[in-house]
Design an enzyme around this catalytic site. Structure first.
Site, PDB file in Angstrom:
ATOM      1  CE1 TYR A 105      -3.573   2.683   0.942  1.00 47.43           C
ATOM      2  CE2 TYR A 105      -2.117   3.237   2.778  1.00 47.43           C
ATOM      3  CZ  TYR A 105      -3.211   3.531   1.982  1.00 47.43           C
ATOM      4  OH  TYR A 105      -3.946   4.665   2.240  1.00 47.43           O
TER       5      TYR A 105
HETATM    6  P1  NAP Z   1     -13.010   4.518   1.889  1.00 51.54           P
HETATM    7  O1  NAP Z   1     -13.814   5.033   3.010  1.00 51.54           O
HETATM    8  O2  NAP Z   1     -12.749   3.050   1.771  1.00 51.54           O
HETATM    9  O3  NAP Z   1     -13.660   5.055   0.524  1.00 51.54           O
HETATM   10  C1  NAP Z   1     -13.052   4.697  -0.683  1.00 51.54           C
HETATM   11  C2  NAP Z   1     -13.777   5.341  -1.844  1.00 51.54           C
HETATM   12  O4  NAP Z   1     -13.055   4.972  -3.046  1.00 51.54           O
HETATM   13  C3  NAP Z   1     -15.201   4.857  -2.007  1.00 51.54           C
HETATM   14  O5  NAP Z   1     -16.000   5.948  -2.424  1.00 51.54           O
HETATM   15  C4  NAP Z   1     -15.092   3.826  -3.132  1.00 51.54           C
HETATM   16  O6  NAP Z   1     -16.259   3.768  -3.947  1.00 51.54           O
HETATM   17  C5  NAP Z   1     -13.980   4.417  -3.965  1.00 51.54           C
HETATM   18  N1  NAP Z   1     -13.309   3.434  -4.811  1.00 51.54           N
HETATM   19  C6  NAP Z   1     -12.683   2.292  -4.465  1.00 51.54           C
HETATM   20  N2  NAP Z   1     -12.211   1.667  -5.546  1.00 51.54           N
HETATM   21  C7  NAP Z   1     -12.555   2.446  -6.622  1.00 51.54           C
HETATM   22  C8  NAP Z   1     -12.348   2.333  -8.015  1.00 51.54           C
HETATM   23  N3  NAP Z   1     -11.696   1.293  -8.549  1.00 51.54           N
HETATM   24  N4  NAP Z   1     -12.834   3.312  -8.815  1.00 51.54           N
HETATM   25  C9  NAP Z   1     -13.504   4.371  -8.304  1.00 51.54           C
HETATM   26  N5  NAP Z   1     -13.723   4.525  -6.985  1.00 51.54           N
HETATM   27  C10 NAP Z   1     -13.255   3.560  -6.159  1.00 51.54           C
HETATM   28  O7  NAP Z   1     -11.546   5.204   1.865  1.00 51.54           O
HETATM   29  P2  NAP Z   1     -11.041   6.578   2.520  1.00 51.54           P
HETATM   30  O8  NAP Z   1     -10.513   6.294   3.864  1.00 51.54           O
HETATM   31  O9  NAP Z   1     -12.064   7.625   2.339  1.00 51.54           O
HETATM   32  O10 NAP Z   1      -9.762   6.863   1.591  1.00 51.54           O
HETATM   33  C11 NAP Z   1      -9.734   7.881   0.617  1.00 51.54           C
HETATM   34  C12 NAP Z   1      -8.280   8.073   0.190  1.00 51.54           C
HETATM   35  O11 NAP Z   1      -7.504   8.467   1.311  1.00 51.54           O
HETATM   36  C13 NAP Z   1      -7.610   6.801  -0.358  1.00 51.54           C
HETATM   37  O12 NAP Z   1      -6.780   7.126  -1.452  1.00 51.54           O
HETATM   38  C14 NAP Z   1      -6.777   6.323   0.811  1.00 51.54           C
HETATM   39  O13 NAP Z   1      -5.680   5.542   0.399  1.00 51.54           O
HETATM   40  C15 NAP Z   1      -6.367   7.635   1.418  1.00 51.54           C
HETATM   41  N6  NAP Z   1      -5.971   7.564   2.825  1.00 51.54           N
HETATM   42  C16 NAP Z   1      -6.885   7.194   3.770  1.00 51.54           C
HETATM   43  C17 NAP Z   1      -6.477   7.120   5.103  1.00 51.54           C
HETATM   44  C18 NAP Z   1      -7.409   6.697   6.213  1.00 51.54           C
HETATM   45  O14 NAP Z   1      -6.937   6.466   7.336  1.00 51.54           O
HETATM   46  N7  NAP Z   1      -8.711   6.570   5.969  1.00 51.54           N
HETATM   47  C19 NAP Z   1      -5.155   7.433   5.449  1.00 51.54           C
HETATM   48  C20 NAP Z   1      -4.269   7.807   4.451  1.00 51.54           C
HETATM   49  C21 NAP Z   1      -4.687   7.872   3.145  1.00 51.54           C
HETATM   50  P3  NAP Z   1     -17.308   2.533  -3.880  1.00 51.54           P
HETATM   51  O15 NAP Z   1     -17.886   2.545  -2.505  1.00 51.54           O
HETATM   52  O16 NAP Z   1     -18.291   2.858  -4.935  1.00 51.54           O
HETATM   53  O17 NAP Z   1     -16.485   1.304  -4.142  1.00 51.54           O
END
Ligand code: NAP
Length: 246
Positions: free
Chosen positions: A154
Site C-alpha cells: 500500500y
Molecule cells: P473509503 O472510506 O474506503 O472510501 C473509498 C472510496 O473509493 C469509495 O468511495 C469507493 O467507492 C472508492 N473506490 C474504491 N475503488 C474504486 C475504483 N476502482 N474506482 C472508483 N472509486 C473507487 O476510503 P477513505 O478512507 O475515504 O480513503 C480515501 C483516500 O484516502 C484513499 O486514497 C486512501 O488511500 C487515502 N488515505 C486514507 C487514510 C485513512 O486512514 N482513511 C489514510 C491515508 C490515506 P465505492 O464505494 O463505490 O467502491
C-alpha cells in the site's frame, strides 16, 4: 452569474471523498461524485448537496480502467462545461494488512491497479482537459513516513503517487495548473477502521500528539485549501495532514 469551478472527486461515494465533495460544493464548486459500486450512497450525496443549493452529479467509473476515466471526464464536461479541479481520492487498502511475504498476486495487482494506475489514468486525462488555473490533488498516506509492518505494498503505491505528483507538476509547466498530494494519517473511515480491534484503533489514534484520529472533514479542509485561490503558489508538494503523527 458566473458558474463556479467544476471538480471531479474520484471515490466520493463514501469516506474522505464524500466529505471533500460536500466541502468543495460549499466552496461554490460544481462537483462530480465518482464511485465504483456504491451507487445509492453517491446518489444520496448528490441529493444532499442539491438540497443545500449546490450542483452535483454522480458518475460510475472504475478508475483502474482508462476508458471509464475518459467517460467520467466526458460526463463532467457534458454536465458542467469544463473541469477545473481533479481530486484523485479513490484508493484501497487491504483490511487484513498482510506482510510483504504474505501478499498474494491478486492483492498486489489490485492495489497497483486502483491506487497507481487509477491516479495515473485520471492525471493523464486531466493533462488534456484542465485549463489555466486548474488544480490536481492526489492522495498519498502518512504511513510512508511511519513505515508500519503490513503496509509495504500500500505504501509503495502511494510512494509512486507522490513521485508522479512531483514530476507531473513540472511537466505541466506553462499551463498554470498546480499538482499536489495530501498524505493523511489515520482517518476515521471504513478503509482505516475495518478489520482493526478497538485497542489497535485507540493505539493508532493516540500516536499523534493531538491524540485523536483525523476526520474526513479535516482532510477535506486541506483539499479545499489546495484546490482554492490561496494555494496557487503551492505546487509539486505533498502535504501530510495527520495531527503531527510523522
Ligand atoms: P473509503 O472510506 O474506503 O472510501 C473509498 C472510496 O473509493 C469509495 O468511495 C469507493 O467507492 C472508492 N473506490 C474504491 N475503488 C474504486 C475504483 N476502482 N474506482 C472508483 N472509486 C473507487 O476510503 P477513505 O478512507 O475515504 O480513503 C480515501 C483516500 O484516502 C484513499 O486514497 C486512501 O488511500 C487515502 N488515505 C486514507 C487514510 C485513512 O486512514 N482513511 C489514510 C491515508 C490515506 P465505492 O464505494 O463505490 O467502491
Amino acid at each position: 452569474m458566473k458558474p463556479g469551478k467544476t471538480a471531479i472527486i474520484t471515490g466520493a461515494s463514501r469516506g474522505i471523498g464524500a466529505a471533500i465533495a460536500r466541502r468543495l460544493a460549499r466552496d461554490g464548486m460544481q462537483v462530480v461524485i465518482n464511485y465504483a459500486s456504491s451507487a445509492q450512497q453517491a446518489e444520496e450525496l448528490v441529493a444532499a448537496i442539491k438540497a443545500d443549493g449546490g450542483a452535483a452529479i454522480a458518475v460510475k467509473a472504475d478508475v483502474a480502467r482508462s476508458a471509464e476515466v475518459k467517460a467520467l471526464f466526458d460526463a463532467a464536461e457534458t454536465a458542467f462545461g469544463s473541469v477545473d479541479v481533479l481530486v484523485n481520492n479513490a484508493g484501497i487498502l487491504p483490511s487484513s494488512l498482510p506482510t510483504l511475504a504474505q501478499t498474494d498476486d491478486a492483492t498486489f495487482d489490485s492495489l497497483f491497479a486502483i491506487n497507481v494506475k487509477g491516479s495515473f489514468n485520471a492525471m493523464r486525462e486531466a493533462a488534456a482537459r484542465l485549463h489555466q488555473g486548474g488544480a490536481v490533488i492526489n492522495f498519498s498516506t502518512s504511513v510512508i513516513g511511519l513505515a508500519l509492518p503490513g503496509y509495504a505494498i500500500y505504501a509503495a503505491t502511494k510512494s509512486a503517487v507522490e513521485t508522479m505528483t512531483n514530476i507531473f507538476a513540472k511537466e505541466l509547466r506553462g499551463k498554470n495548473i498546480t499538482v499536489n498530494a495530501i498524505a493523511p494519517g489515520p482517518t476515521a473511515t471504513s478503509l482505516f477502521l475495518d478489520g482493526k480491534t478497538e485497542e489497535t484503533i485507540a493505539r493508532l489514534a493516540n500516536m499523534a500528539p493531538l491524540e485523536r484520529l483525523g476526520t474526513p472533514d479535516d482532510i477535506a479542509a486541506a483539499v479545499s485549501f489546495l484546490a482554492g485561490p490561496d494555494a496557487r503558489w503551492i505546487n509539486g508538494q505533498t502535504l501530510r495532514a495527520n495531527g503531527g503523527l510523522v
